[in-house]
Enzyme design. Structure first.
Site, short mmCIF file in Angstrom:
data_model
loop_
_atom_site.label_atom_id
_atom_site.label_comp_id
_atom_site.label_asym_id
_atom_site.label_seq_id
_atom_site.Cartn_x
_atom_site.Cartn_y
_atom_site.Cartn_z
N HIS A 72 0.84 -1.20 0.00
CA HIS A 72 0.00 0.00 0.00
C HIS A 72 0.87 1.24 0.00
O HIS A 72 1.73 1.42 0.86
CB HIS A 72 -0.95 -0.02 1.20
CG HIS A 72 -2.01 -1.06 1.05
ND1 HIS A 72 -2.46 -1.84 2.08
CD2 HIS A 72 -2.69 -1.45 -0.07
CE1 HIS A 72 -3.39 -2.65 1.63
NE2 HIS A 72 -3.55 -2.46 0.32
N GLU A 111 1.82 3.56 3.04
CA GLU A 111 2.31 2.92 4.27
C GLU A 111 3.83 2.93 4.27
O GLU A 111 4.51 1.90 4.31
CB GLU A 111 1.67 1.53 4.40
CG GLU A 111 0.14 1.67 4.51
CD GLU A 111 -0.65 0.37 4.39
OE1 GLU A 111 -0.05 -0.72 4.47
OE2 GLU A 111 -1.89 0.46 4.22
N HIS A 115 2.34 -3.86 6.86
CA HIS A 115 1.38 -2.80 6.56
C HIS A 115 1.38 -1.82 7.72
O HIS A 115 2.02 -2.04 8.73
CB HIS A 115 -0.04 -3.38 6.39
CG HIS A 115 -0.22 -4.14 5.12
ND1 HIS A 115 -0.93 -3.65 4.05
CD2 HIS A 115 0.23 -5.36 4.75
CE1 HIS A 115 -0.91 -4.53 3.07
NE2 HIS A 115 -0.21 -5.58 3.47
N GLU A 126 0.45 -5.09 11.03
CA GLU A 126 0.01 -3.70 10.90
C GLU A 126 0.82 -2.91 11.92
O GLU A 126 0.68 -3.11 13.13
CB GLU A 126 -1.49 -3.57 11.20
CG GLU A 126 -2.38 -4.31 10.21
CD GLU A 126 -2.71 -3.51 8.96
OE1 GLU A 126 -2.17 -2.39 8.80
OE2 GLU A 126 -3.50 -4.00 8.14
O1 0X9 Z 1 -6.88 -4.24 4.15
C1 0X9 Z 1 -5.71 -4.62 4.01
O2 0X9 Z 1 -5.22 -4.95 2.95
C2 0X9 Z 1 -4.81 -4.68 5.25
N1 0X9 Z 1 -5.01 -3.54 6.09
S1 0X9 Z 1 -4.56 -2.05 5.59
O3 0X9 Z 1 -5.15 -1.07 6.49
N2 0X9 Z 1 -2.98 -1.90 5.72
O4 0X9 Z 1 -4.97 -1.87 4.23
C3 0X9 Z 1 -5.15 -5.91 6.06
C4 0X9 Z 1 -5.15 -7.20 5.30
C5 0X9 Z 1 -5.27 -8.37 6.21
N3 0X9 Z 1 -6.35 -9.25 5.85
C6 0X9 Z 1 -7.60 -9.16 6.40
N4 0X9 Z 1 -7.90 -8.26 7.29
N5 0X9 Z 1 -8.50 -10.05 6.05
ZN ZN Z 2 -1.85 -1.88 4.00
#
Ligand code: 0X9
Ligand code: ZN
Ligand code: CA
Ligand code: CA
Ligand code: CA
Length: 413
Positions: free
Chosen positions: A169, A172, A298, A371
Site C-alpha cells: 500500500h 504505508e 502494513h 500492521e
Molecule cells: O486491508 C488490508 O489490505 C490490510 N489492512 S490495511 O489497512 N494496511 O490496508 C489488512 C489485510 C489483512 N487481511 C484481512 N484483514 N482479512
Molecule cells: Zn496496507
C-alpha cells in the site's frame, strides 16, 4: 496564518468556479473520514470502502460522497470525524521538500531513489552475504528490488528460506523503512551480533522493500502526502486484493475501478503482484516450496494477523486444525514480542485476494500481516508518523522477526 491560508484557498476556489474550462471529472472526489458502529464490517467490505482501523468493532473509514450515500441508504450510521484534505493539509507542512522528496521534516523516510541507493550500498559493503536483484518491474517500469541475505549468497543452499515484503500500500511508508531496517540489521550486524550471524548462516532471507514503488512515489509527488493506497495502473488496483487464492470470492474486495479496494480485472492483473508471485512460485525446488515463513508489513493499527482473510472459519480449506493452531500460536508469540494485538485476519474484516491467503493457500507458507505503528489514527494521520518514529518502530519488531526466522526452520505441522 491559518486564516490567511483559508482565505486564499477560498479565493482560489472562486477562481476555479469562474474558470469553467476545468471538467468536473478532473476534480478528485472529496473524501471524508467517518466512524461506523459495530456490526458493519461485512457490508462496508462489500461496498469496497477503505477501512483505516477497527476499534472495539467501530470502523474508521475513508469514503466518497457516493459511498457515504449508499451505506446510509443501507441504514448504517456514519459519523463524520474529519475531512481528508484537511487532515492531509495539517500533515503537509508549508515548507515543501526538495522535488521528489518527502515533505519537510520527514526526510528520514526513503524515496524510491534513496531505497535503491541504500540497497546498492548494502550489497557493495556486504557482498559476501548480500545479493541485489529484482523480481520484475512495476506498472510504470520501476525495478521491484529483491535482496537476498545468506552465507554463500551466490549459491542456492539447502536452508529454510524466509520472505519479507513491504509497501504493498503506497501510503504505508513506515513499512518500507521496516524492510530497509531488516536489510541493514542482517548485513551490518553479521559477524558481530550472534543471533543475526546464526540466522544469516542458517537461512536464506529474501526482502522486497517496496512492492508498490509507483504508488509510493505518487503519494509524495510535489512534496505533499496524497493519501494514496493502490498501484498506478489505470485508476489503481489494490494490490492486497489482487492475489490469486479465491480472488474476489467472498465480498472482501470491490469490482469498481474507483474503489480503494479494487481487486483488478483478474487475479494477478497487477504486474507487481504477478512478479512477486512468480518469484515465490520459482522457489519450488524439486516439488518443495523452499520459503517456509513470510511477513507482509502494513500500517497501521499494531496488529499481527494470520490467514485466512476470506473466511471467518478458524480452520479454512487446505488447513489442518494443527496448522491453524500453529499459525495462531506463532502469531501470538510474535505479538507478545512487539506488543501488537494478535488475531485471525478475517476477525479484523474479511478480505479476498490478500497476500497471506495466497501464500498459505497455494504454498502452505506460514504467512502473517503486521500492521505497524500507530495503534490509533486519527484517520489518515496514522499513515504518516513523523520520521523520528522510524527507528523505534522498526527495532520494535526485531524480536518478532527473529521468531519467524526460528519458526521457518521448524518441521512443518
Ligand atoms: O486491508 C488490508 O489490505 C490490510 N489492512 S490495511 O489497512 N494496511 O490496508 C489488512 C489485510 C489483512 N487481511 C484481512 N484483514 N482479512
Ligand atoms: Zn496496507
Ligand atoms: Ca522529523
Ligand atoms: Ca546460505
Ligand atoms: Ca535454498
Amino acid at each position: 496564518m491559518r486564516t490567511t491560508r483559508r482565505t486564499l484557498t477560498a479565493a482560489a476556489g472562486l477562481l476555479l468556479l469562474f474558470a469553467a474550462t476545468v471538467p468536473a471529472s478532473a476534480q478528485p472526489p472529496e473524501r471524508g473520514v467517518y466512524e461506523i458502529s459495530a456490526g458493519a464490517q461485512e457490508r462496508v467490505a462489500r461496498a469496497g470502502v477503505d477501512v483505516l482501523g477497527v476499534r472495539d468493532g467501530t470502523l474508521t473509514v475513508v469514503a466518497s460522497p457516493a459511498e457515504v450515500a449508499s451505506l446510509r441508504a443501507e441504514g448504517l450510521d456514519l459519523r463524520p470525524v474529519g475531512d481528508v484534505d484537511r487532515v492531509l493539509a495539517e500533515r503537509n507542512p508549508d515548507r515543501r521538500a526538495a522535488p521528489g522528496d518527502f515533505p519537510a521534516g520527514d526526510e528520514g523516510y526513503h524515496t524510491y531513489a534513496e531505497v535503491t541507493a541504500e540497497l546498492r550500498q548494502a550489497a557493495q559493503d556486504h557482498g559476501d552475504v548480500t545479493a541485489l536483484s529484482s523480481v520484475g518491474e512495476s506498472f510504470e517500469g520501476r525495478a521491484l528490488h529483491l535482496v537476498k541475505i545468506s552465507d554463500h549468497v551466490e549459491r542456492d543452499e539447502a536452508e529454510p528460506e524466509v520472505l519479507f515484503t513491504c509497501n504493498q500500500h503506497a501510503r504505508e511508508h513506515l513499512t518500507t523503512e521496516m524492510c530497509l531496517h531488516i536489510v541493514q540489521r542482517f548485513t551490518d550486524s553479521y559477524g558481530h551480533d550472534p543471533v543475526v550471524t546464526q540466522f544469516v548462516d542458517s537461512r536464506e532471507i529474501y526482502v522486497i522493500p517496496t512492492v508498490n514503488p509507483d504508488g509510493a512515489e505518487y503519494d509524495i509527488a510535489g512534496g505533499r502526502y496524497q493519501g494514496w493506497r493502490k498501484n498506478r495502473q489505470g485508476e489503481g488496483t489494490d494490490l492486497n486484493r489482487n492475489w490469486g487464492h479465491r480472488w474476489g470470492c467472498c465480498g472482501g474486495s470491490s469490482g469498481h475501478e474507483g474503489s480503494e479496494t479494487y481487486r483488478g480485472t483478474a487475479a494477478f492483473s497487477a504486474p507487481e503482484t504477478k512478479a512477486v508471485a512468480d518469484f515465490v512460485d520459482s522457489r519450488v525446488v524439486g516439488g518443495t516450496q523452499q520459503i517456509t515463513g513470510h511477513i507482509d508489513f502494513h500500517s497501521y493499527s499494531e496488529l499481527v494477523l494470520w490467514p485466512y482473510g476470506h473466511t471467518t472459519d478458524d480452520v479454512g480449506e487446505g488447513m489442518t486444525p494443527d496448522q491453524a493452531q500453529r499459525l495462531r500460536s506463532v502469531g501470538e508469540e510474535m505479538a507478545a514480542a512487539n506488543g501488537y494485538t494478535p488475531q485471525q485476519s478475517s476477525d479484523l474484516y474479511v478480505t479476498d485476494g490478500d497476500i497471506n491467503d495466497w501464500m498459505w493457500g497455494r504454498h502452505r507458507i506460514l504467512s502473517f500481516t503486521f500492521e505497524m505503528y500507530p495503534a490509533d489514527g486519527p484517520g489518515l494521520d496514522g499513515f504518516y508518523p513523523p520520521d523520528e518514529q522510524i527507528r523505534p518502530q522498526t527495532e520494535r519488531n526485531d524480536a518478532a522477526v527473529d521468531i519467524l526466522l526460528r519458526e521457518a526452520g521448524a518441521d512443518r505441522a
